[in-house]
Scaffold this motif. Structure first.
Motif, PDB file in Angstrom:
ATOM      1  N   GLY A   1      -4.818   8.852   5.645  1.00 53.75           N
ATOM      2  CA  GLY A   1      -3.799   9.770   6.126  1.00 53.75           C
ATOM      3  C   GLY A   1      -3.785   9.860   7.641  1.00 53.75           C
ATOM      4  N   GLN A   2      -4.955   9.870   8.254  1.00 51.17           N
ATOM      5  CA  GLN A   2      -5.033   9.931   9.712  1.00 51.17           C
ATOM      6  C   GLN A   2      -4.485   8.663  10.349  1.00 51.17           C
ATOM      7  N   LYS A   3      -4.713   7.515   9.725  1.00 48.29           N
ATOM      8  CA  LYS A   3      -4.138   6.268  10.228  1.00 48.29           C
ATOM      9  C   LYS A   3      -2.613   6.323  10.171  1.00 48.29           C
ATOM     10  N   GLN A   4      -2.068   6.896   9.100  1.00 47.65           N
ATOM     11  CA  GLN A   4      -0.618   7.014   8.993  1.00 47.65           C
ATOM     12  C   GLN A   4      -0.076   7.929  10.088  1.00 47.65           C
ATOM     13  N   MET A   5      -0.778   9.017  10.352  1.00 47.81           N
ATOM     14  CA  MET A   5      -0.371   9.912  11.426  1.00 47.81           C
ATOM     15  C   MET A   5      -0.391   9.180  12.770  1.00 47.81           C
ATOM     16  N   LEU A   6      -1.419   8.370  12.998  1.00 52.07           N
ATOM     17  CA  LEU A   6      -1.501   7.607  14.241  1.00 52.07           C
ATOM     18  C   LEU A   6      -0.355   6.613  14.347  1.00 52.07           C
ATOM     19  N   ALA A   7      -0.040   5.952  13.234  1.00 53.04           N
ATOM     20  CA  ALA A   7       1.054   4.981  13.254  1.00 53.04           C
ATOM     21  C   ALA A   7       2.374   5.643  13.642  1.00 53.04           C
ATOM     22  N   ILE A   8       2.624   6.831  13.105  1.00 50.40           N
ATOM     23  CA  ILE A   8       3.860   7.540  13.444  1.00 50.40           C
ATOM     24  C   ILE A   8       3.799   8.061  14.877  1.00 50.40           C
ATOM     25  N   ALA A   9       2.630   8.558  15.291  1.00 48.42           N
ATOM     26  CA  ALA A   9       2.483   9.047  16.664  1.00 48.42           C
ATOM     27  C   ALA A   9       2.736   7.929  17.671  1.00 48.42           C
TER      28      ALA A   9
END
Length: 246
Positions: free
Chosen positions: A144-152
């Motif tokens: 989930g944190q990787k997905q947040m980073l990808a969107i950020a």
């Protein structure tokens, strides 16, 4: 009032090797709103996003962004026009820190001090884990944190249109809720989104418009609220059970 299409695909055909994937895709993405692209696995949704970005160049048809043809442009040139793409694979660099990943995505910043402090603070407000793990290798983040980073990374600088492929895939329900809140905040800023998403509940919360794909064609388009309210149509188009299951 009719909202002008920011992105328009007409008759888009795409081949990958010997395979004919897209068969005349017709799609409008209105400005400042969320368009959701739905369909069963293999329907051509990811190839549509990749065709827009020039990663799978269309073999026929037209693609216009802000009334300008982008068909035949290179991916970097398309990105410079203000389109960001978050692939299903997330596209982050696992050996680099969160900070370094963000810096690489900011074309106008040579150093961390050059990042827009106000925008970075807003991103941290949406994704608090990124502040916490700012100096950690991105590869050690949770899914989930990787997905947040990808969107950020996609929003570290203002973008006119963001294409996001399967953002909730594999995420725990709590992370999906956080993701919905973050994307809703982008929507409130009038950022245009084209979202490929299998989680129908998430799609129905965020989407203004919906297009359904089957065998490389758009077979339904309309208001997301109308599809969300019609369980019979959901089953016909998507095979969903009552209540809009994933």
């Amino acid at each position: 009032m009719v909202t002008q299409a920011l992105l328009r695909l007409r008759g888009v055909q795409t081949h990958i090797g010997a395979y004919h994937i897209l068969h005349g895709v017709e799609l409008d993405v209105p400005e400042g709103e969320v368009t959701v692209l739905l369909g069963r696995n293999g329907a051509g949704k990811t190839t549509t996003l990749r065709s827009i970005m020039g990663l799978c160049p269309a073999s026929a048809g037209s693609i216009h962004f802000k009334q300008q043809s982008i068909h035949g442009m290179g991916t970097a040139e398309i990105a410079r026009l203000g389109i960001a793409y978050v692939p299903e694979s997330m596209g982050i660099f696992g050996d680099l820190t969160v900070q370094e990943n963000m810096l690489l995505a900011a074309r106008s910043a040579a150093h961390v001090r050059d990042l827009d402090a106000a925008r970075l603070a807003w991103i941290f407000g949406q994704f608090p884990a990124l502040r916490k793990f700012w100096l950690f290798p991105a590869g050690k983040l949770s899914g989930g944190q990787k997905q947040m980073l990808a969107i950020a990374r996609a929003i570290i600088e203002p973008r006119t249109l963001i294409l996001i492929d399967e953002p909730s895939k594999g995420l725990a329900p709590s992370m999906v809720r956080s993701l919905i809140e973050a994307l809703a905040a982008l929507k409130a800023q009038r950022t245009s989104l084209l979202l490929v998403e299998q989680n129908f509940r998430m799609a129905s919360v965020l989407g203004d418009h919906v297009a359904v794909m089957d065998e490389g064609r758009i077979v339904f388009r309309g208001a997301m609220a109308d599809l969300a309210a019609d369980a019979i149509l959901q089953r016909q188009l998507l095979g969903l059970s009552l209540g809009g299951a994933r």
